[in-house]
Design a protein around this motif. Sequence first.
Motif, PDB file in Angstrom:
ATOM      1  N   THR A   1     -43.937   1.332  21.250  1.00 19.62           N
ATOM      2  CA  THR A   1     -45.359   0.982  21.208  1.00 19.62           C
ATOM      3  C   THR A   1     -45.824   0.405  22.550  1.00 19.62           C
ATOM      4  N   PRO A   2     -47.120   0.343  22.756  1.00 23.52           N
ATOM      5  CA  PRO A   2     -47.636  -0.265  23.986  1.00 23.52           C
ATOM      6  C   PRO A   2     -47.229  -1.737  24.134  1.00 23.52           C
ATOM      7  N   PHE A   3     -46.847  -2.380  23.020  1.00 22.15           N
ATOM      8  CA  PHE A   3     -46.386  -3.760  23.072  1.00 22.15           C
ATOM      9  C   PHE A   3     -44.949  -3.857  23.577  1.00 22.15           C
ATOM     10  N   GLN A   4     -44.266  -2.704  23.703  1.00 20.68           N
ATOM     11  CA  GLN A   4     -42.862  -2.651  24.121  1.00 20.68           C
ATOM     12  C   GLN A   4     -41.982  -3.562  23.268  1.00 20.68           C
ATOM     13  N   GLN A   5     -42.242  -3.561  21.946  1.00 17.98           N
ATOM     14  CA  GLN A   5     -41.420  -4.351  21.039  1.00 17.98           C
ATOM     15  C   GLN A   5     -40.091  -3.643  20.825  1.00 17.98           C
ATOM     16  N   ASN A   6     -39.094  -4.378  20.426  1.00 20.92           N
ATOM     17  CA  ASN A   6     -37.761  -3.826  20.284  1.00 20.92           C
ATOM     18  C   ASN A   6     -37.527  -3.256  18.895  1.00 20.92           C
ATOM     19  N   CYS A   7     -37.266  -1.967  18.852  1.00 18.55           N
ATOM     20  CA  CYS A   7     -36.762  -1.323  17.651  1.00 18.55           C
ATOM     21  C   CYS A   7     -35.250  -1.297  17.827  1.00 18.55           C
ATOM     22  N   THR A   8     -34.520  -1.755  16.825  1.00 12.87           N
ATOM     23  CA  THR A   8     -33.069  -1.822  16.930  1.00 12.87           C
ATOM     24  C   THR A   8     -32.425  -0.861  15.942  1.00 12.87           C
ATOM     25  N   LEU A   9     -31.444  -0.122  16.425  1.00  9.65           N
ATOM     26  CA  LEU A   9     -30.630   0.723  15.566  1.00  9.65           C
ATOM     27  C   LEU A   9     -29.272   0.056  15.438  1.00  9.65           C
ATOM     28  N   LEU A  10     -28.808  -0.090  14.205  1.00 10.56           N
ATOM     29  CA  LEU A  10     -27.493  -0.656  13.927  1.00 10.56           C
ATOM     30  C   LEU A  10     -26.719   0.368  13.112  1.00 10.56           C
ATOM     31  N   TRP A  11     -25.458   0.644  13.472  1.00 10.93           N
ATOM     32  CA  TRP A  11     -24.713   1.655  12.734  1.00 10.93           C
ATOM     33  C   TRP A  11     -23.216   1.396  12.789  1.00 10.93           C
TER      34      TRP A  11
ATOM     35  N   PRO B   1     -19.727   2.827  13.595  1.00 12.83           N
ATOM     36  CA  PRO B   1     -19.304   3.894  14.500  1.00 12.83           C
ATOM     37  C   PRO B   1     -18.417   4.963  13.843  1.00 12.83           C
ATOM     38  N   VAL B   2     -17.829   4.646  12.701  1.00 12.58           N
ATOM     39  CA  VAL B   2     -16.972   5.613  12.012  1.00 12.58           C
ATOM     40  C   VAL B   2     -17.801   6.522  11.110  1.00 12.58           C
ATOM     41  N   THR B   3     -18.595   5.916  10.214  1.00 11.73           N
ATOM     42  CA  THR B   3     -19.375   6.705   9.258  1.00 11.73           C
ATOM     43  C   THR B   3     -20.708   7.177   9.823  1.00 11.73           C
ATOM     44  N   LYS B   4     -21.176   6.483  10.873  1.00 10.57           N
ATOM     45  CA  LYS B   4     -22.481   6.736  11.500  1.00 10.57           C
ATOM     46  C   LYS B   4     -23.654   6.345  10.603  1.00 10.57           C
ATOM     47  N   VAL B   5     -23.412   5.725   9.465  1.00  9.75           N
ATOM     48  CA  VAL B   5     -24.474   5.244   8.584  1.00  9.75           C
ATOM     49  C   VAL B   5     -25.082   4.003   9.225  1.00  9.75           C
ATOM     50  N   GLY B   6     -26.424   3.948   9.221  1.00  6.65           N
ATOM     51  CA  GLY B   6     -27.054   2.839   9.916  1.00  6.65           C
ATOM     52  C   GLY B   6     -28.387   2.408   9.365  1.00  6.65           C
ATOM     53  N   THR B   7     -28.978   1.454  10.077  1.00  7.49           N
ATOM     54  CA  THR B   7     -30.240   0.825   9.712  1.00  7.49           C
ATOM     55  C   THR B   7     -31.168   0.810  10.922  1.00  7.49           C
ATOM     56  N   ILE B   8     -32.447   1.021  10.669  1.00  3.10           N
ATOM     57  CA  ILE B   8     -33.477   0.931  11.701  1.00  3.10           C
ATOM     58  C   ILE B   8     -34.217  -0.386  11.464  1.00  3.10           C
ATOM     59  N   VAL B   9     -34.264  -1.237  12.477  1.00  5.76           N
ATOM     60  CA  VAL B   9     -34.920  -2.543  12.348  1.00  5.76           C
ATOM     61  C   VAL B   9     -36.204  -2.548  13.186  1.00  5.76           C
ATOM     62  N   ASP B  10     -37.323  -2.871  12.565  1.00  6.55           N
ATOM     63  CA  ASP B  10     -38.631  -2.982  13.216  1.00  6.55           C
ATOM     64  C   ASP B  10     -39.037  -1.721  13.991  1.00  6.55           C
TER      65      ASP B  10
ATOM     66  N   LEU C   1     -35.526  -1.891   7.995  1.00 10.11           N
ATOM     67  CA  LEU C   1     -35.796  -3.307   7.775  1.00 10.11           C
ATOM     68  C   LEU C   1     -36.938  -3.753   8.676  1.00 10.11           C
ATOM     69  N   LEU C   2     -37.873  -4.512   8.111  1.00  9.61           N
ATOM     70  CA  LEU C   2     -38.974  -5.107   8.881  1.00  9.61           C
ATOM     71  C   LEU C   2     -38.769  -6.612   8.875  1.00  9.61           C
ATOM     72  N   THR C   3     -38.721  -7.212  10.051  1.00 10.71           N
ATOM     73  CA  THR C   3     -38.474  -8.651  10.118  1.00 10.71           C
ATOM     74  C   THR C   3     -39.720  -9.483   9.854  1.00 10.71           C
ATOM     75  N   HIS C   4     -40.899  -8.895  10.104  1.00 13.34           N
ATOM     76  CA  HIS C   4     -42.151  -9.577   9.815  1.00 13.34           C
ATOM     77  C   HIS C   4     -43.271  -8.548   9.845  1.00 13.34           C
ATOM     78  N   GLY C   5     -44.473  -8.942   9.447  1.00 12.80           N
ATOM     79  CA  GLY C   5     -45.548  -7.998   9.235  1.00 12.80           C
ATOM     80  C   GLY C   5     -46.557  -7.823  10.350  1.00 12.80           C
ATOM     81  N   HIS C   6     -46.238  -8.219  11.576  1.00 11.41           N
ATOM     82  CA  HIS C   6     -47.177  -7.970  12.671  1.00 11.41           C
ATOM     83  C   HIS C   6     -47.378  -6.477  12.868  1.00 11.41           C
TER      84      HIS C   6
END
Length: 65
Positions: A12-22, A24-33, A56-61
Motif C-alpha cells: 500500500t502507499p502507507f508501506q505497511q508490513n505484510c508478513t508471510l509466515l510458513w 519450511p517443510v510443509t510450506k503451509v503458512g499464514t498471511i499477516v496484515d 490474520l489482521l492485527t488491528h482494523g486500520h
Amino acid sequence: MPRARAAIIPVTPFQQNCTLLWDPVTKVGTIVDPGGDLEAIRGAIAEIGMKPEKILLTHGHIDHA
C-alpha cells in the motif's frame, strides 16, 4: 527440526508490513496484515511456494484491512 520462516512485503502507499509466515517443510503458512497490493503478495507466495492457510489482521486500520 527446521524453524518457521518469515518474509515481510511492504504494501500500500502507507508501506505497511505484510508478513508471510510458513513452515519450511510443509510450506503451509499464514498471511499477516495483507492490506493491499494483492499482486505483490501473490508473487511472494508463489516465489516461496507457500500454501496459505490463514489470514490474520492485527488491528482494523484501513492499511491492514
